[in-house]
Design an enzyme around this catalytic site. Structure first.
Site, short mmCIF file in Angstrom:
data_model
loop_
_atom_site.label_atom_id
_atom_site.label_comp_id
_atom_site.label_asym_id
_atom_site.label_seq_id
_atom_site.Cartn_x
_atom_site.Cartn_y
_atom_site.Cartn_z
N THR A 197 -13.11 -5.49 -2.37
CA THR A 197 -12.70 -4.25 -3.02
C THR A 197 -13.72 -3.86 -4.07
OG1 THR A 197 -10.37 -4.80 -2.73
CG2 THR A 197 -10.88 -3.05 -4.30
N ARG A 225 -1.15 -2.11 7.29
CA ARG A 225 -0.93 -2.44 5.87
C ARG A 225 -1.89 -1.63 4.99
NH1 ARG A 225 -4.30 -4.56 1.49
NH2 ARG A 225 -2.92 -5.60 0.02
N VAL A 226 -1.36 -1.07 3.93
CA VAL A 226 -2.18 -0.35 2.96
C VAL A 226 -1.96 -1.00 1.60
CG1 VAL A 226 -2.50 1.85 1.77
CG2 VAL A 226 -2.09 1.82 4.25
N ASP A 228 -3.31 -1.37 -2.70
CA ASP A 228 -3.30 -0.52 -3.89
C ASP A 228 -4.47 0.47 -3.94
OD1 ASP A 228 -5.04 -2.75 -4.13
OD2 ASP A 228 -5.10 -2.54 -6.31
N GLY A 249 -7.87 -7.36 -6.14
CA GLY A 249 -6.95 -8.47 -5.96
C GLY A 249 -5.81 -8.08 -5.03
N GLY A 251 -3.13 -6.24 -3.69
CA GLY A 251 -2.71 -4.88 -3.96
C GLY A 251 -1.22 -4.70 -4.13
N1 GLY Z 1 -6.85 -4.67 -3.76
C1 GLY Z 1 -7.16 -4.43 -2.42
C2 GLY Z 1 -6.05 -4.62 -1.50
O1 GLY Z 1 -5.07 -5.28 -1.82
O2 GLY Z 1 -6.11 -4.10 -0.41
#
Ligand code: GLY
Length: 338
Positions: A197, A225-226, A228, A249, A251
């Site tokens: 990220t 899956r999405v 943060d 980290g 999300g």
């Molecule tokens: N922080 C990135 C994710 O969890 O996809």
């Protein structure tokens, strides 16, 4: 006008400056800054700095920085990133400017620059977030090209390794692991770190803040899956009065507390960027202290004065800072000793 003032006036006149009011500072009086998640933020900052140091806008700087890392096919951001459990790379990204304009894409496939698709959404549609097939359709209709659905060499290697056990468990600081862990690509010949990220936030010479995030998300996630990263207020938040923050980290934990919005609101209340990040981390840990020992989240933040800071749940989170005087990677402070 006494003799001394008359002399000063004549000196200024000869420089063509007599008409300027020195009580009003130049609108280009701010010191620019860009900060980014992880060690790979150094190269991202360098690209963003080319824009900031020539009085460019923060929004252009963060897009430039994010695009740079999306180009790196041996990096776990962009199409070179780890796939989901079905072997498909799906990308999340967002961007936000000083006027709270924002755009985002989620679960986007086969498009090289999700951050620029996010900017296009921000600038040419009434929407904020497009996802999946609709996001790809929008990208193709707006001049982006469809890339092959192949995995990068490092991602393919890691995916084949993962298929042996198919264990679904986030690895702490996976973004910062060298190429030797069970989930880490083995093909970083220079030993450079693996990051999934990239979040960056910038303040420009006009004093305007902007931010961007780009990621392939959690490795081997469920398809669809999405995290943060494309959620405004979770993976990124910018408020031009108070400050800007971004996260890296796990999300899901960031989404649960609207993490970056929280950090910015703490800065609005007067907390320094570091303390604001710390208070958001405390919110995550307080919710489930045992679980917090098993996961990593890190926040970075910049306030309107150009002060910056970070905080993480655990040791190992690092961030990169570039100003006209600083160009280095900092270890983040952390809350939980494991
Ligand atoms: N922080 C990135 C994710 O969890 O996809």
């Amino acid at each position: 006008m006494n003799a001394m003032n008359r002399k000063k006036f004549l000196q200024l006149s000869s420089l063509g400056l007599a008409g300027l009011s020195f009580r009003n500072p130049s609108p280009l009086s701010n010191k620019p800054i860009v900060i980014s998640t992880w060690e790979s933020g150094m190269q991202v900052n360098a690209e963003a700095w080319k824009v900031l140091s020539t009085n460019g806008k923060a929004i252009d700087a963060v897009e430039t920085g994010a695009r740079h890392i999306e180009n790196e096919l041996n990096c776990c951001v962009g199409l070179g990133g780890y796939p989901d459990r079905d072997g498909i790379v799906t990308l999340d990204a967002c961007i936000m400017d000083e006027k709270s304009n924002c755009g985002a894409v989620a679960a986007l496939e086969q498009i090289k620059h999700p951050v620029s698709v996010a900017r296009k959404i921000m600038e040419s549609t009434p929407h904020v977030l497009l996802a999946g097939a609709g996001a790809q359709q929008f990208a193709l209709e707006n001049g982006f090209t469809k890339e092959p659905a192949t995995l990068s060499e490092s991602a393919d290697h890691a995916y084949r390794d993962w298929l042996k056990t198919s264990q679904y468990k986030p690895i702490i600081n996976i973004e910062n692991k060298k190429g030797n862990g069970p989930f880490a690509p083995a093909f970083f010949e220079d030993g450079s770190a693996n990051h999934d990220t990239m979040g960056l936030i910038a303040l420009d010479t006009k004093g305007d803040l902007s931010g961007a995030v780009t990621t392939s998300g959690m490795a081997f996630k469920l398809h669809g899956r999405v995290g943060d990263s494309p959620i405004i207020g979770a993976g990124l938040f910018v408020d031009n009065e108070a400050g800007a923050a971004t996260s890296s980290g796990v999300g899901e934990e960031v989404i649960r507390i609207c993490g970056t919005h929280l950090v910015v609101e703490f800065m609005r209340q007067g907390y320094s960027p570091e303390l604001a990040c710390k208070k958001a981390v405390e919110r995550i840990v307080k919710r489930d202290p045992a679980k917090a020992r098993e996961l990593q989240v890190g926040f970075i933040a910049v306030n309107k004065k150009g002060q910056y800071g970070a905080y993480a749940i655990q040791k190992g989170f690092v961030y990169s800072v570039k100003t006209d005087q600083v160009n280095k990677v900092f270890d983040s402070k952390y809350l939980v000793e494991v």
